[in-house]
Every structure is written in C-alpha cells, then in structure tokens.
Design a protein around this motif. Structure first.
Motif, PDB file in Angstrom:
ATOM      1  N   HIS A  58      40.113  37.782  45.963  1.00 56.07           N
ATOM      2  CA  HIS A  58      40.839  36.871  45.066  1.00 56.07           C
ATOM      3  C   HIS A  58      40.025  36.498  43.840  1.00 56.07           C
ATOM      4  N   ASN A  79      45.139  41.457  47.715  1.00 62.47           N
ATOM      5  CA  ASN A  79      44.895  40.014  47.717  1.00 62.47           C
ATOM      6  C   ASN A  79      44.371  39.508  46.375  1.00 62.47           C
TER       7      ASN A  79
ATOM      8  N   HIS B 440      43.199  31.362  46.166  1.00 60.09           N
ATOM      9  CA  HIS B 440      43.018  31.338  47.620  1.00 60.09           C
ATOM     10  C   HIS B 440      42.612  32.742  48.094  1.00 60.09           C
ATOM     11  N   PRO B 441      41.687  32.828  49.076  1.00 56.41           N
ATOM     12  CA  PRO B 441      41.192  34.148  49.494  1.00 56.41           C
ATOM     13  C   PRO B 441      42.280  35.098  49.985  1.00 56.41           C
ATOM     14  N   ASP B 442      43.274  34.615  50.706  1.00 57.69           N
ATOM     15  CA  ASP B 442      44.251  35.586  51.204  1.00 57.69           C
ATOM     16  C   ASP B 442      45.706  35.113  51.129  1.00 57.69           C
ATOM     17  N   GLY B 444      48.855  33.629  48.300  1.00 56.92           N
ATOM     18  CA  GLY B 444      49.264  33.255  46.946  1.00 56.92           C
ATOM     19  C   GLY B 444      49.096  34.320  45.884  1.00 56.92           C
TER      20      GLY B 444
END
Lengths: 351, 611
Positions: A58, A79, B440-442, B444
C-alpha cells in the motif's frame, strides 16, 4: 462478470518475505493480455522486485496511461492504489500524485505509443522536473490495442506484419531521458528476468526520475521476421553493458571481485548497486560518456541494455520546490488556512 | 454648456501601451478612493507589450455605481493614434484634456466640448533630459494637472507617492516634483478648476480595492489548496502569480522555511490539469487557472475527473476568442464550454462570482465543493473582474470554519471492517466514499478508471452496470444543486411580470440599470444567479414571471441556453440581452435594451450627470 476471478488459494510452501507477505500478495488480477505477451513478464518482474524489496504494497501507487502496457497495473500489486488515466498523460497525473504525498513510491507504467507519440511532451517534462518515480516504458514498437500500427519507436526499415516498411526515424527514449536529465536510466528486455528484476528494484529505491525502457515484443503484431522488436531480433542484437546486483541498505557485501570488474554505487537510501561490467570502457555514472557510448553501440545495430546511467545523489522535484517533509495531503486546516487576523491585515493593505 | 458634477463622472485615459501610464493612472484612481469616493477603474489593453493603444476608464460614483456607465465626461487623450475616436466618445459638454505642445488644426476638435490643452511634452523636456524620464514623468505631470482641475487633494497624491516608492527615496522626490509641475502649470494656464469636481466623502467605508485574480488566489490559500499547476495565458496568469505571492507570505513554515504548497508551471494546459487530477486523486487540494483556450485543451481530463470522480478546481478567467487580439478583452463566453466540458455525458458545477469579494469566497468554497462532490468545480471569472481592481466589501474568514474534505474513508473505518465500494452509493446522495493511496495495508485499495467498472471498482463492461453508474452521477448532480450558493433576488419597487437574470461581472452595471429603470417606472425583478446546476429558486423565479431577460456578455446567450436545457424553460419566455464587444457591459446598454423591448421604443437618453 466481465473480469476473471482469481482463486485465493496459496501454495503452502510459498516463502514469505521480510514483511510476512508471499509473492501472491503482490499479484493483481488475471491478465487479459495475449498469451505470451512480453508485458506479462514485466508485470512478473515488478511483482518479484516488490516482493524481494519487502515493499509494503500500500506504500506504492501505480499509474498508467492508455494502451496494452497501461492495462497491466491491474495485473500486479493488487493491494496498491492504481490509476489508469488518459492516453499519454500518465506523467502529469503521477507528478500531481507525487506532489500530494511525497512519502509513497510512484510507479508509472506506459508504452511506446503512450510515451513516445501522444505523450512525448509529458514524458520529457516529468523527467526534466526530476519527479521522484520509476517510469517504465513497455516498448514493443507497435500499437497493440488498435491492431498493429507502427509506433514512434519503430526503427526505420522495420516491417509491419502486413508488410509495410517504416521510413520514419525512431525515437530513442533512453537517449532522450539521458539528455533530459533523468538520474537513473536503464534498458532491458522482457525476456531477461535476471537482468530486469534488479533494475526495477534499483529504480524503485532510486530518488529522482528513474526511467527503464523495456523491450517487450508484441506476440500478436510485432514478432515476425523483418521486425526489430521481435523476441529473436532483440536476443540476437542485445548488447548488455553490465549486470546489476541490487543490494538492500545495510545488507552485507560478501563477494570479492578483481578491481575494474565491478563498480559499487551507493544510492541515496543506502542501497548498493553492484555492477559487473561487461563492456570494460563503460562508465555508468558519467552522463556524457554514457550518451556517447550508447550512440556508438546503437550505430553498430546493437540494442544496448543494462544500467546505463545513475546519479546516486540526485535531487527531486520536492527538493527543487523546497516543500515541507509532511505530505501536503496531510496538512491540517490550521496549517493551511492563515486565519482571520492575517486576512484583516491583507484587507488593510488594500485600502 | 459644460458638464458640472461632484463625485459622479467618468474619466478616460487614452495611452500608448508600454509608455508607463499604468502606474500613473492607477495612482489617479487610488487618490479618488483615498478621498473617500467609490471608484471603478477598468483597463482596456491590447495583446501587446509596447506600442498599441490602451485605455483606462475611471468611473467616479459617490452613489457606489461601479459598473460601466457608458460615455466619457473627461477624456485624457494622450494617444494620437486613437485621437479621433477618443474625441468622438466625449459626452456633449464634456472635457478634452490633451498635450498641446504640437498645435493641432481646429478640425481635430469639437465645438460642443471644453478643450483643455497643456504643453506636457514641452514642460517635460524643460525639466528632464533623459528620454525615459521624459516619458514616465509626463504621465505623472498630467496626474498633477488633473488633480488641480478636478480638485484632488495635494496631500492625498503626495501620500500615495510616498507609499509607492517607500523603499526608493530618490523616486519620491522626483515624483512629487513632477506632480507639482503639472499642478502649477494647470493653475497658471487655466486659473480655475473645471466643472467636474471631487469632494471628500465617507462613501468608501471599509471597502477594499483589489483585483479578482488576487482575491480568487487568496481564496484558494484559505480554501486549503496546496497544489497549483498552470500555464501562462492572459487573463489568468496573474491568478497563479498572486497565489505564489500569497503562499510565500502565508504558507512558509516559519521554523524551517519550507513550503506548505507546490506550484508547478507546467508545459501546457493538459499537463496542468493532469497534475491537478493526480494531486486530487491523492487527496491534496489542487487547482489550475486558465482561460477559454486552456479549457478547450483540458477537456479530456475534465471528463476523466467527472467519471473517475476526482476533485479538481479550475479558475476560468474568461476572455474573447482564440489566438491574439480579443484575448485581452472581457467576455462571459465559456459558460457552455465549461458546463458541458468533455466527451460522453458530462456536466460540471460552475460558480459565478460577482466581484473580488465573491472571488475570495468562491475561491475557498470551490475546494470544499470539489472534495464533497468529487468532481471538477469551475470558478468562472472574467477579465473584467480578474484583472481590474474593484471596490468591494472586505474579505471575511470564520476561524471556526472547518474545511469539508467530503467522504474519505479512513484507516480506522477500514480496519473496523466497514464496507468499501468506491462507486457505491451508500447514502442515497449519489456520492460514494473514496480512499487515498497508502491508507491501509490490505483494505481500501482500488483501481481507478474512467468507466467500465462496478460499484466496487471491479472491471465491468456490462451495460446495466454502466447505466447504474451514470444514474448515480445524475443523483450526485442533483445533490450539487443544494450545495451551490443560492441566487440573490433584487425585487423591483412594484409587483411586475418582468424579471431579469444576470451573473458575474455584469452585476454592478445591471444594478445601476435596475435603479434607472425603477426610477423611470419600468419595473423588473432581478435575480443574480451564482452557480450551476441551478438551484430550485432560479426555476421558481422564471416560473413566477411572464418574461425574463437574461443578460450576458457573449453572442450566443449561453446561460439562457443552459436555463432552457436544464430547466426545460420555453425559449420564448427568455429574452437575451447580449453585450459582447469585449468591453465590459454598460448600464446604459442594458437599460436601453430592456426599455426597447418593454416599451417598444428606445428610451430617452439618461441624464449623464447627477444634478
């Protein structure tokens, strides 16, 4: 549904990286490109590079223009936020995104139609501004989505699938990038993963405008005899200047090389570029010599690949603009609106 | 019979571009203000740096009528190239001030006006030897002479000179000297002032005197804009330059000297809007400023902003058509271009500021609207507002005001498991939540495209999915109606079946015209429209009147078209009143046009000077 759902099954033996992510965590949707397309190999190299770099997915934003290559950001780093923008204008969108948040890594993916024709201006200006980005052109010399027209990187004398010969001069994006001040310039081949993955890693770690021209044959429209962008042609004419090992910051350097064989370049973030020289007189930290060398080899009909130039201490657009370290998109209302007292003083000065 | 008036007349300066007249003329206008009398000054200039004709029209009005009236009471004719037309434009009984160093044949004058000749060149040549000084000080000398003739207080001008050249004491003395030369020469030559006179007043109050471009740029600072990408084009250039200056003063971190803004002069308008869209996608408030030709070039990106729902703000400082020439003249001719910019089915909110004070308000509001509606907001200035200094109410800012960042889903919300569909209408207002890259890491993350995606941003080329999305965008546009500033009504003295709709820089001339019409027992209700999509009040106003004039500064009645199309209004009901010759519309023109139609005859000329 007009997209293909990818099963979420993982091979139990997939190795996690330093962040605990497996290679699968860096994948995206199933590619809708033609089977055997060079672009898919580049996507795989990007996935591999991000995985090996322990990159939090992200923290990267991927942007593209329009064309086959520009579709690919949907097929890697699922992601990460992605932006399929408009034809030839990825560089400006990426520039704006970078201005808004300097803390993310920006990966721009484009093609030869997108960057050498309609977007040549934006390609040039984003590079001369020193936008901190990795700019990959997936170069196949042809318009794929519109079925086989020449692009501006097609070489003179190159023959299209329909037998038409191109008479226009080709645009050499690597030569342009060097001249425009890119601080990291490389060329590679989609069919040479060993060469490409370290280059992508080094570019992602580089601060400044990093450009990689990746020859990526179009199996459908430009992989025939007479094309200078086919798998066979590129393999036969590939002249690698060096092989790069990318060593992450703080990693120990163990191997020993005889002097003159290897050059170590330490980048801004502490990462080390270990270059094994294949062309003994090539000096990749000297822009002028790199430009001359490139011209010389290209004149002999060679396709020069490898890390062609790097300035490990380059400044970027934010340095030039002297912007605050806090990302602009995170400044608070108080930091932005100067308040009514300041406004009253302005009113007074206008009477 | 020579005109006589106090604090109510029009002075026009005819100059040669590049002769240094702008600062002298500006000082003249400001001296009127400093005497407490409202003033409106308009620069009419060529697309040229040196040599072509330029005019500066100063409306002095204690009553605060700040639109263009029409006609000239005192002409300062300093340009031989335009002599004939300048002399012809003077009202009967008006005054012609000119440089009498070279004698002119009587045929060059009129007998029904007062001729005031002063040998400016001769005075200048006697006092100065340097050619550039001779040229520059000639302007100051005529200001000194005019001050004597119309009664501007000496101390007012002297103070302005001291303020202007505060850092260069040498220039203070020489400018004061030049003012004195003019004042003395006029006193000796004429012995008495003319019939047009200034008298100290309190009518200016706390109002400020500022250009719309400067005000809009300041609005952008207060509205939280951090990214500006632009390409030079008249008449919008000074907006980007003003933003740069404001930011240098207001947005530098005092501790580190670092900039809380990023300004890029891009390679063209396409890159400018591209940078804005990229920054908006990534959560920074971003804008560009341009004029009609730039809007033409930005079309593709504006459409992307519409479909991909990315906040962006464009300040369109409108001007005449393409290429050179008319580009330095004002118009309101980009209304349809902006409202329906781009390919596919698109429409965009527009804001119409009436003056610099509203340029500031809307300049800040536009960023809230862009974030709230996740689309491009156009702020429609024009050259008249943008590049001329206007007298307007002071800027106001409520320190309790929070910037409205719209629907942005946060890390905490995503972490708590809140459902995120980038194009999912969860609140019924057509506005979906967005996330910013890196949140967010995973959760959205999504892939942004123009169209061909479902409410969860997954690729889809299904017709029903496309239609569903397009209908949601219509719902969003419906929501916009309640967020666009409501129109402001200006009812006539008596109940009337006639109405008039107007907007933007037409406002002061329109208000003067409504006063004149009312005084003449021609009653027309006014409605100033402040944005698009039109609020319900606009349609109610049209429904409540039999005929509605629509006053605009373009040829094709563009706002009228928009009212017809978007409101389903019968074209016969909307009567266009169009002034589009490139100079700001005048009260006389509007009054004549409306009177003609309502009475079927041209009204008698309005008294030119207040009794």
């Amino acid at each position: 549904m007009t997209y293909i759902t990818k099963p979420r099954l993982h091979h139990p033996l997939l190795q996690p990286n330093g962040l605990g992510f497996t290679r699968r965590d860096y994948e995206g949707k199933v590619s809708t490109l033609c089977a055997g397309c060079g672009h898919d190999s580049i996507s795989a190299a990007i996935i591999q590079a991000a995985y090996e770099l322990d990159l939090p997915p992200h923290r990267l934003a991927k942007l593209s223009g329009i064309g086959c290559s520009s579709k690919t950001p949907d097929y890697f780093l699922g992601n990460s936020h992605g932006f399929n923008s408009v034809h030839g204008r990825m560089p400006s969108v990426l520039t704006g995104a970078n201005l808004a948040n300097r803390d993310l890594i920006y990966l721009g993916v484009s093609g030869d139609g997108d960057s050498a024709s309609i977007g040549l201006g934006q390609f040039a200006h984003s590079i001369r501004r020193g936008v901190n980005m990795t700019y990959i052109v997936e170069n196949n010399g042809v318009y794929g989505l519109t079925k086989g027209q020449f692009s501006a990187t097609s070489d003179p004398g190159s023959k299209s699938k329909r037998g038409v010969v191109n008479h226009d001069q080709s645009i050499d994006l690597v030569g342009l990038a060097l001249q425009l001040g890119a601080s990291f310039v490389a060329r590679s081949f989609s069919g040479d993963k060993d060469q490409l993955v370290p280059l992508v890693k080094a570019a992602l770690a580089h601060k400044g405008a990093a450009f990689i021209d990746v020859l990526s044959p179009c199996v459908q429209f430009n992989n025939h005899v007479g094309s200078t962008k086919s798998f066979d042609y590129v393999r036969e004419h590939n002249a690698a200047m060096n092989r790069l090992d990318f060593i992450e910051p703080r990693a120990e350097i163990t191997a020993n090389y005889a002097p003159g064989e290897v050059e170590l370049v330490v980048q801004h973030d502490g990462s080390v570029l270990r270059l094994r020289k294949l062309s003994p007189d090539y000096e990749p930290t000297d822009r002028i010599s790199a430009m001359g060398h490139l011209q010389l080899h290209q004149a002999r009909g060679e396709i020069v690949t490898g890390l062609l130039y790097v300035d490990p201490e380059a400044a970027d657009l934010h340095d030039h603009l002297h912007t605050v370290h806090k990302p602009l998109n995170q400044l608070t209302d108080q930091e932005l609106a100067p308040g009514s007292a300041a406004l009253d003083a302005i009113n007074d000065s206008l009477r | 019979m020579s005109l006589t008036a106090v604090n109510d007349f029009v002075v026009k300066f005819a100059n040669v571009n590049g002769s240094g007249s702008a600062s002298a003329n500006g000082m003249f206008a400001k001296s009127i203000l400093r005497m407490g009398v409202p003033v409106a000054a308009r620069n009419i200039f060529p697309s040229n740096i040196q040599g072509l004709p330029t005019w500066y029209e100063v409306r002095i009005s204690e009553a605060g009528r700040l639109g263009r009236r029409g006609g000239v009471d005192l002409m300062v004719a300093m340009n031989p190239q335009t002599w004939d037309q300048d002399v012809a434009s003077i009202e009967p009984g008006g005054y012609l001030f000119y440089d009498s160093t070279k004698p002119l044949p009587p045929s060059k004058f009129r007998t029904d006006i007062e001729i005031i000749g002063l040998p400016l060149t001769a005075i200048c040549n006697a006092a100065y030897t340097d050619p550039r000084q001779r040229q520059l000080f000639k302007n100051i000398i005529y200001v000194g002479a005019l001050a004597y003739l119309i009664g501007i207080e000496t101390e007012v001008l002297d103070t302005l000179v001291r303020e202007e050249f505060g850092s260069k004491p040498k220039l203070i003395g020489s400018n004061l000297h030049a003012l004195g030369l003019g004042r003395d020469a006029a006193a000796q030559t004429f012995g008495a002032p003319i019939g047009l006179q200034m008298r100290r007043s309190e009518a200016v109050g706390d109002r400020i005197y500022v250009e719309g471009n400067t005000a809009a740029a300041l609005g952008a600072v207060y509205g939280g804009a951090t990214v500006c990408a632009w390409y030079p084009i008249t008449p919008s250039t000074s907006l980007a330059e003003a933003f740069t200056e404001h930011c240098q003063k207001l947005r530098i971190d005092p501790a580190t000297g670092e900039a809380k803004f990023a300004i890029v002069q891009a390679e063209d308008e396409i890159a400018s809007i591209g940078i804005v869209v990229g920054a908006g996608w990534n959560g920074a408030r971003a804008f560009t400023c341009t004029s009609g030709p730039g809007i033409s070039l930005m079309q593709e990106f504006v459409g992307l902003s519409y479909f991909a729902e990315i906040p962006a703000v464009i300040f369109d400082v409108q001007r005449g058509g393409p290429s050179t020439g008319m580009p330095t003249r004002t118009q309101q001719s980009d209304i349809l271009l902006a409202a329906y910019a781009s390919h596919g089915d698109t429409k965009h909110p527009l804001l119409f500021p009436e003056d610099p004070a509203e340029c500031f308000d809307f300049g800040a509001l536009a960023f809230d609207l862009a974030d709230r509606l996740q689309t491009t907001i156009f702020v429609m200035l024009d050259l008249d507002i943008g590049m001329n200094e206007w007298l307007c109410r002071p800027f106001k800012w409520d320190d309790a005001r929070k910037l409205d960042h719209g629907k942005v889903m946060t890390y905490d919300e995503l972490e708590a498991g809140r459902d995120f569909g980038r194009y999912l209408d969860v609140d019924g207002d057509g506005i979906a939540y967005r996330t910013l890259p890196g949140v967010h890491p995973d959760r959205g993350a999504y892939f942004t495209r123009g169209t061909s995606r479902d409410p969860y941003a997954r690729y889809s080329e299904e017709g029903s999915v496309y239609v569903g999305n397009m209908e949601r965008l219509l719902r969003k546009f419906e929501t916009a109606k309640s967020l666009i500033p409501a129109p402001i009504a200006r009812p006539a003295k008596r109940r009337t079946p006639h109405g008039v709709i107007y907007f933007g820089s037409t406002t002061p001339a329109m208000h003067e015209s409504l006063e004149l019409l009312d005084a003449d027992n021609v009653h027309v209700d006014g409605l100033r429209v402040r944005g698009f999509p039109f609020n319900d009040e606009v349609m109610d106003f049209i429904a409540a009147h039999e005929t509605v004039f629509v006053v605009e500064q373009n040829r094709d009645a563009q706002l009228r078209t928009l009212l017809m199309v978007e409101g389903g209004v019968d074209p016969a009901k909307l009567i266009p009143v169009l002034g589009y010759d490139g100079s700001p519309i005048t009260a006389r023109f509007i009054t004549d046009e409306i009177s003609k139609r309502l009475r079927g005859l041209t009204r008698a000329p309005t008294p030119l000077v207040a009794e």
